[in-house]
Structures are given as C-alpha cells and as structure tokens.
Design an enzyme around this catalytic site. Sequence first.
Site, short mmCIF file in Angstrom:
data_model
loop_
_atom_site.label_atom_id
_atom_site.label_comp_id
_atom_site.label_asym_id
_atom_site.label_seq_id
_atom_site.Cartn_x
_atom_site.Cartn_y
_atom_site.Cartn_z
N LEU A 1 -65.62 -15.83 16.94
CA LEU A 1 -66.42 -17.47 17.65
C LEU A 1 -65.27 -17.52 19.10
O LEU A 1 -63.74 -17.51 18.95
CB LEU A 1 -66.18 -18.23 16.57
CG LEU A 1 -66.42 -18.27 15.41
CD1 LEU A 1 -66.35 -19.59 15.13
CD2 LEU A 1 -68.07 -17.82 15.69
N LYS B 1 -59.04 -22.25 29.26
CA LYS B 1 -60.99 -22.39 29.70
C LYS B 1 -61.61 -23.14 29.92
O LYS B 1 -61.10 -24.72 29.05
CB LYS B 1 -61.53 -20.88 28.67
CG LYS B 1 -61.84 -21.00 27.66
CD LYS B 1 -62.38 -20.32 27.22
CE LYS B 1 -62.51 -20.95 25.82
NZ LYS B 1 -64.38 -19.56 25.64
N GLU C 1 -64.01 -13.31 12.31
CA GLU C 1 -65.04 -14.20 13.19
C GLU C 1 -64.60 -14.01 14.71
O GLU C 1 -63.15 -13.62 15.15
CB GLU C 1 -63.93 -16.07 13.05
CG GLU C 1 -62.48 -16.44 13.06
CD GLU C 1 -63.10 -16.75 15.00
OE1 GLU C 1 -63.64 -16.87 15.15
OE2 GLU C 1 -61.82 -16.23 15.48
N ALA D 1 -61.96 -11.92 37.12
CA ALA D 1 -60.82 -11.82 37.80
C ALA D 1 -59.83 -12.96 37.69
O ALA D 1 -61.21 -13.97 38.60
CB ALA D 1 -60.81 -10.74 39.24
N CYS E 1 -55.49 -16.60 20.92
CA CYS E 1 -56.08 -15.27 20.64
C CYS E 1 -56.22 -14.35 21.35
O CYS E 1 -54.75 -13.53 21.02
CB CYS E 1 -57.81 -15.45 20.37
SG CYS E 1 -58.59 -16.78 19.35
C1 UGA Z 1 -61.51 -14.92 22.27
C2 UGA Z 1 -62.93 -14.04 22.03
O1 UGA Z 1 -63.63 -14.03 22.88
C3 UGA Z 1 -63.46 -14.12 20.89
O2 UGA Z 1 -64.49 -13.54 20.77
C4 UGA Z 1 -62.75 -14.11 19.59
O3 UGA Z 1 -62.73 -15.09 18.30
C5 UGA Z 1 -61.21 -14.77 19.77
O4 UGA Z 1 -60.69 -15.23 20.86
C6 UGA Z 1 -61.39 -15.52 18.23
O5 UGA Z 1 -59.96 -14.04 18.42
O6 UGA Z 1 -60.13 -16.10 18.34
P1 UGA Z 1 -61.44 -17.75 23.06
O7 UGA Z 1 -59.79 -16.92 23.04
O8 UGA Z 1 -61.94 -18.65 22.68
O9 UGA Z 1 -62.16 -16.41 22.13
O10 UGA Z 1 -62.24 -17.49 24.93
P2 UGA Z 1 -62.76 -16.68 25.77
O11 UGA Z 1 -63.55 -16.83 26.33
O12 UGA Z 1 -62.63 -14.76 25.60
O13 UGA Z 1 -61.43 -16.20 26.91
C7 UGA Z 1 -60.67 -16.37 26.46
C8 UGA Z 1 -59.31 -16.07 27.58
O14 UGA Z 1 -60.27 -15.29 28.73
C9 UGA Z 1 -59.49 -17.57 28.80
O15 UGA Z 1 -58.07 -17.77 29.32
C10 UGA Z 1 -60.69 -16.96 29.74
O16 UGA Z 1 -59.85 -17.71 31.12
C11 UGA Z 1 -60.40 -15.31 30.06
N1 UGA Z 1 -61.09 -14.31 30.64
C12 UGA Z 1 -62.33 -14.79 30.59
C13 UGA Z 1 -60.47 -13.82 31.82
O17 UGA Z 1 -59.36 -14.17 32.49
N2 UGA Z 1 -61.75 -13.41 32.28
C14 UGA Z 1 -63.10 -13.17 31.91
O18 UGA Z 1 -63.93 -12.32 32.32
C15 UGA Z 1 -63.35 -13.46 30.71
#
Ligand code: UGA
Length: 452
Positions: free
Chosen positions: A150, A324, A148, A255, A263
């Site tokens: 998501l 987040k 997945e 950043a 995940c």
């Molecule tokens: C992540 C992946 O994006 C999904 O595709 C995957 O399915 C999921 O893990 C999983 O393996 O189940 P998620 O952990 O829900 O999803 O959240 P993200 O939106 O990817 O953010 C992850 C972290 O990265 C957060 O702490 C967010 O603040 C950080 N982030 C994200 C940044 O610091 N900078 C960014 O540009 C993007």
Amino acid sequence: MSNTTSDKPPIGVIGAGWVGLVTATCFAELGHEVVVREIVQDKVDVLSRGDLTIHEPDLPELLRKNLDHMTFTTDMGELLDRTRLMFVCVDTPPTYSGDADLSRVQTVVSEVGDSTEHALIMKSTVPVGTGSAIRRDKHDLAYVSCPEFLKEGTAVADFMHPDRVVIGADNRAEFPGSWAGDAVEAIYRPLGGEMVRTDIASAEMIKLASNAFLATKISFINEIANVCEEVGADVTEVAKGMGLDERIGSKFLHAGIGYGGSCFPKDVTALKQLAGNSGYHFQLLNAVIEVNELQKRRVIGKLKKHLGDNLVGKKIALLGLSFKPHTDDMREASSLVLSSRLRGEGAEVSAFDPVASERAAELLPGVMIKDNPLAALEGADAAVIVTEWPEFAELDLAAVRSTMATPLIIDGRNLLDGAAVAAAGFVYEGVGRPALGGDAEPTAVAASAAAE
Ligand code: UGA
C-alpha cells in the site's frame, strides 16, 4: 471462535498503526468481522468511537461505516478466542545498526504460544529469514508472509485493487499449518489481483526488493535530472520519453528532492544490511542512499545561486512538509533535512503544510509554521516547494508575488508550470529543468521551447 453472521471468516489484526488500520478497515468493508488488538489503550478508545489518529483519504468514512463489525481491544486473548487468521501489522523500526527491530514481532509470536489453530500472517516488513527463524522455534505454527504494497495517501484504493497479492507459505501436505496459505488466498481473491504463491523467504524478499527497486528508480531519475541541469535538458521530457518504453514504465520517474517516508529509507537500508550480514556487498544500494541524501540538500545550492552565498537572515518559506502529499506523515520527510540545513546556514524558515503542521511543529524547532501559504510566504526571499500538494499549483501568483520580498521559487517537485511562473514575474527553478525568468540564463532547450 466468533459467531459471525457472515460466511466470511473473522479476521484478527495486531497493531493499529497505519498498515493495521487500513488492513482492518478494508477487510471489514469486504464483510469480515474484524478484531484489532492494539496495546495503547488511548488508541483503542479513540478508534472504538470511530475516530482516526492518522490522515489517510477515504479511511475515516470507511471506518465509521464498518464500525459495527469492528472491535478494538488491548486483549490478545480476545483476538485468539474470536479469530484464526491473525494479520501482524506491528512496526519494525530500524535499529542503530540499520537492521530491523523485531522485538514487537517476537512479542506477538510468544503471545500466540503453541497454538496450531491460528495462523500468523506477516504484513510487517521483516528481513528475509524472519519467517524461517520463527518456525525454527515453532515447527507447527501456520505462518504466512503476505507483505503489503500500500502507498500512503492512496492506501484504501491500493488495498481494494491490488496489482498482486504475494503469499509465501509452507504448503507441504504433511505440514499441519499448510491450510493457512489457501485461507489467505481465499480472503484476497474477491479483490482480483494476481496471486503470487511462493515460499516464505521469497515473499519476504519480494517486498524488500520491490521497495529497493522503486527507490533505485527515483535516485536514478534524480541523477539524470542533475545531469540535465548541467547540459540544458529537461528531465520531465526525458522521463516522458523513457517511460513510454514498456520495459521501463512511466511510474516513479518523477525527479524531486529525494524520497522519504517510513518505508523506502528503512527498507533500502534493511536490504543493504541484510546483504552485508550475509557477506554480500550491495554496492548499488549504497549509491541509491547517498544520491537521495545529497538530493535533499541541493536546494541550498540553488538558493545560494540566486541569493548569494550567505543565507544568514534570509527568509525562506517551505511549502509542504509531509514526505509526500495527502498524508500528514513526517517520517524521513525531505523537509526535515532541508529545514535543519537552512537553519544551519542562518536562514529564517517559515512553513506551511495543509495537514502535517501539527506533527511538523514538534519536529522542526525554530521553524515558524503558518496556517496558510500566503502567511508563510510573507516577506520571503524565496519559496521552496517541498511537497507537491495540488493546492500549491492553484496559488494566486499575483498575490504570492506581492507578498514575497524576492520573487524566487525553487520547485523541488516540478509541480508548477515554470513558464507561467516566470511570466508572473518570478525566477523559477525546478529540478532537472532549465531555470526561467529574471536573470536566469535560459538554456538552449528553454530558448528553443520559447521560440516555438
Ligand atoms: C512505498 C511503496 O510505494 C509501497 O508500495 C509500499 O507498500 C510502502 O512504501 C511500504 O513499504 O509500506 P509510500 O512510502 O507510502 O509507499 O510512498 P510512495 O508513494 O512510494 O513514495 C515514497 C517516496 O518517494 C515519497 O517521498 C515520494 O515523494 C518519492 N517519490 C515517489 C519520488 O520522489 N519520485 C517518484 O517518482 C515517486
């Protein structure tokens, strides 16, 4: 098998965690009868009433709407009787060694027994090789790896509009379980994403490599941000300019103070361990992990720069606690490390989060959790934006200014308009951006922007 009135096959989901619930509810929305097996009776009771135990936008409405063709049960037998396609959504937490704990997956495999009528479709994130290990014991088991992708907070929309659906299966005509890959493709086809049909090990690797790559992108831009702070560039401008190159892309170049969640931290470590266990030293991932750990702590240095080296007794307000926005998930949230570090420095820490307060209260001993942002900010020497909840961008700056003891905002997610914050009388410091306001020395970039 079930006598569903729909022409769509009934679907079984094993595990009513976040992935399982989103998957089950969205399949129900697509018209499938769905049977969810969950071992915790309390959860079964709550879900059967149409209530949710997690915060995920759109999911409560979708669950209630489709409750009439969803069944929640603790009984695996019911699932086996009523469905053929069974999506495994149990958790695979990291063990002390950093490997994934597969005990729950193994329990499910043993419960399915030697059935050749059922297909196990693995949604849980597992190490590469898990599918082939399972099939070494159960040669005829129809097994599909369907990872997945998501994201928490937008999971329903992500499910309904996938970029791609990865289906790893054994399609050899002589294999009795070869029907399963096509069956999975058929149920995802209405969603319209690109179908990636591949072998099981490659599907497992696509999942781990995708998360590791995204985490690498984040650690990369965080390091660029740190260099920007040294040389007077603005990382938001840099990311915009980089992201317009189609080969790079603009996503995941924000950043901040590090990635968290259930995940990325787990999967990056799992891939590093997997490589190490097979004799390969994945150097890049070591750096990705270390950069992320250090990034969470850089806020402390920024606070000391403005408040002095001794933070004992300083009142620091954390805005946002979840890893987040739009989720109450606290797993590996940067707030956990940050609040412990602040407490370790002797600071008094208050905090507010729109939805994660209850979960956070158990995890953040000694942190005063307040029920609104201004209450958390009262008498504070500094505010730190830890999670970019949109409502923090709407705060009345005059009210914030008059309630805080010292007008200092450290914006860990570059959420706010720094110039507006500085104009309201604050010292403002983001990530990879010039500090503004008060005695902050404007860098060359800030000075030229102000002159325009
Ligand atoms: C992540 C992946 O994006 C999904 O595709 C995957 O399915 C999921 O893990 C999983 O393996 O189940 P998620 O952990 O829900 O999803 O959240 P993200 O939106 O990817 O953010 C992850 C972290 O990265 C957060 O702490 C967010 O603040 C950080 N982030 C994200 C940044 O610091 N900078 C960014 O540009 C993007």
